[in-house]
Design a protein around this motif. Structure first.
Motif, PDB file in Angstrom:
ATOM      1  N   VAL A  69     -10.948 -36.989 -16.489  1.00 47.28           N
ATOM      2  CA  VAL A  69      -9.957 -36.268 -17.302  1.00 47.28           C
ATOM      3  C   VAL A  69     -10.641 -35.238 -18.185  1.00 47.28           C
ATOM      4  O   VAL A  69     -10.153 -34.108 -18.335  1.00 47.28           O
ATOM      5  CB  VAL A  69      -9.127 -37.265 -18.146  1.00 47.28           C
ATOM      6  N   ILE A  70     -11.779 -35.586 -18.756  1.00 45.81           N
ATOM      7  CA  ILE A  70     -12.499 -34.638 -19.616  1.00 45.81           C
ATOM      8  C   ILE A  70     -12.961 -33.424 -18.810  1.00 45.81           C
ATOM      9  O   ILE A  70     -12.779 -32.277 -19.235  1.00 45.81           O
ATOM     10  CB  ILE A  70     -13.694 -35.341 -20.293  1.00 45.81           C
ATOM     11  N   ASN A 130     -13.785 -31.012  -8.685  1.00 47.64           N
ATOM     12  CA  ASN A 130     -14.773 -32.090  -8.796  1.00 47.64           C
ATOM     13  C   ASN A 130     -14.243 -33.240  -9.636  1.00 47.64           C
ATOM     14  O   ASN A 130     -14.569 -34.406  -9.373  1.00 47.64           O
ATOM     15  CB  ASN A 130     -16.081 -31.558  -9.367  1.00 47.64           C
ATOM     16  N   ALA A 131     -13.448 -32.959 -10.636  1.00 52.14           N
ATOM     17  CA  ALA A 131     -12.826 -34.027 -11.422  1.00 52.14           C
ATOM     18  C   ALA A 131     -11.867 -34.833 -10.553  1.00 52.14           C
ATOM     19  O   ALA A 131     -11.825 -36.071 -10.638  1.00 52.14           O
ATOM     20  CB  ALA A 131     -12.092 -33.436 -12.622  1.00 52.14           C
ATOM     21  N   ALA A 132     -11.123 -34.154  -9.699  1.00 48.33           N
ATOM     22  CA  ALA A 132     -10.235 -34.859  -8.775  1.00 48.33           C
ATOM     23  C   ALA A 132     -11.044 -35.706  -7.790  1.00 48.33           C
ATOM     24  O   ALA A 132     -10.655 -36.833  -7.469  1.00 48.33           O
ATOM     25  CB  ALA A 132      -9.361 -33.862  -8.023  1.00 48.33           C
ATOM     26  N   ASN A 133     -12.179 -35.187  -7.337  1.00 53.76           N
ATOM     27  CA  ASN A 133     -13.047 -35.967  -6.445  1.00 53.76           C
ATOM     28  C   ASN A 133     -13.552 -37.224  -7.125  1.00 53.76           C
ATOM     29  O   ASN A 133     -13.595 -38.297  -6.514  1.00 53.76           O
ATOM     30  CB  ASN A 133     -14.240 -35.127  -5.987  1.00 53.76           C
ATOM     31  N   LEU A 134     -13.949 -37.108  -8.379  1.00 57.03           N
ATOM     32  CA  LEU A 134     -14.431 -38.274  -9.115  1.00 57.03           C
ATOM     33  C   LEU A 134     -13.342 -39.330  -9.244  1.00 57.03           C
ATOM     34  O   LEU A 134     -13.594 -40.528  -9.064  1.00 57.03           O
ATOM     35  CB  LEU A 134     -14.938 -37.851 -10.499  1.00 57.03           C
ATOM     36  N   ALA A 135     -12.122 -38.902  -9.515  1.00 59.55           N
ATOM     37  CA  ALA A 135     -11.011 -39.853  -9.609  1.00 59.55           C
ATOM     38  C   ALA A 135     -10.725 -40.498  -8.254  1.00 59.55           C
ATOM     39  O   ALA A 135     -10.471 -41.706  -8.174  1.00 59.55           O
ATOM     40  CB  ALA A 135      -9.765 -39.155 -10.145  1.00 59.55           C
ATOM     41  N   LEU A 136     -10.778 -39.714  -7.190  1.00 57.25           N
ATOM     42  CA  LEU A 136     -10.548 -40.269  -5.855  1.00 57.25           C
ATOM     43  C   LEU A 136     -11.605 -41.306  -5.484  1.00 57.25           C
ATOM     44  O   LEU A 136     -11.286 -42.379  -4.945  1.00 57.25           O
ATOM     45  CB  LEU A 136     -10.538 -39.145  -4.816  1.00 57.25           C
ATOM     46  N   ILE A 137     -12.846 -41.017  -5.782  1.00 54.58           N
ATOM     47  CA  ILE A 137     -13.927 -41.957  -5.485  1.00 54.58           C
ATOM     48  C   ILE A 137     -13.779 -43.220  -6.330  1.00 54.58           C
ATOM     49  O   ILE A 137     -14.009 -44.344  -5.855  1.00 54.58           O
ATOM     50  CB  ILE A 137     -15.299 -41.299  -5.722  1.00 54.58           C
ATOM     51  N   ILE A 139     -12.746 -40.264   1.953  1.00 50.98           N
ATOM     52  CA  ILE A 139     -12.329 -39.313   2.989  1.00 50.98           C
ATOM     53  C   ILE A 139     -11.554 -38.162   2.357  1.00 50.98           C
ATOM     54  O   ILE A 139     -11.777 -36.990   2.684  1.00 50.98           O
ATOM     55  CB  ILE A 139     -11.495 -40.025   4.070  1.00 50.98           C
ATOM     56  N   PHE A 140     -10.654 -38.474   1.438  1.00 49.18           N
ATOM     57  CA  PHE A 140      -9.923 -37.421   0.737  1.00 49.18           C
ATOM     58  C   PHE A 140     -10.861 -36.548  -0.088  1.00 49.18           C
ATOM     59  O   PHE A 140     -10.661 -35.334  -0.194  1.00 49.18           O
ATOM     60  CB  PHE A 140      -8.835 -38.007  -0.155  1.00 49.18           C
ATOM     61  N   ALA A 141     -11.892 -37.136  -0.681  1.00 50.46           N
ATOM     62  CA  ALA A 141     -12.857 -36.357  -1.458  1.00 50.46           C
ATOM     63  C   ALA A 141     -13.609 -35.373  -0.563  1.00 50.46           C
ATOM     64  O   ALA A 141     -13.870 -34.233  -0.968  1.00 50.46           O
ATOM     65  CB  ALA A 141     -13.829 -37.289  -2.173  1.00 50.46           C
ATOM     66  N   ILE A 142     -13.933 -35.782   0.644  1.00 48.01           N
ATOM     67  CA  ILE A 142     -14.595 -34.870   1.580  1.00 48.01           C
ATOM     68  C   ILE A 142     -13.651 -33.729   1.951  1.00 48.01           C
ATOM     69  O   ILE A 142     -14.066 -32.571   2.041  1.00 48.01           O
ATOM     70  CB  ILE A 142     -15.081 -35.633   2.828  1.00 48.01           C
TER      71      ILE A 142
END
Length: 99
Positions: free
Chosen positions: A11-12, A39-46, A59-62
């Protein structure tokens, strides 16, 4: 570590990117801030993927990384075209490429 810490960092980072997109007028900085948001969305997905114990979020992060690479390619192409035509670089003054 608990998932809350990962989401807090996400979020930050997303808020920093969002504020950069809303405040800045340089197209390169706007692209960098969009990358921060992705990249923030990728971190949340992971983080959610790790919480649930499956690989769907990874997979969504990729997929998000592929979309981010395409976005940067198109954006940098537009910025180079703008520089070559000697148009104003300010995003507020730029209305179209007039090609």
């Amino acid at each position: 570590m608990a998932i809350g810490w990962y989401l807090a960092v996400s979020v930050i980072i997303f808020c920093i990117g969002l504020s950069g997109v809303l405040v800045r007028r340089n197209p390169l900085v706007i692209l960098l801030c969009l990358e921060l948001m992705l990249n923030a969305a990728n971190l949340a997905l992971i983080a959610f993927s790790r919480m649930h114990g499956n690989g769907d979020g990874q997979i969504f992060a990729i997929i998000v990384m592929v979309v981010a690479a395409c976005e940067v390619t198109v954006g940098l192409g537009l910025i180079v075209a703008i520089y070559r035509r000697k148009l104003p670089i300010d995003v507020d003054e730029l209305k179209a490429l007039n090609g």
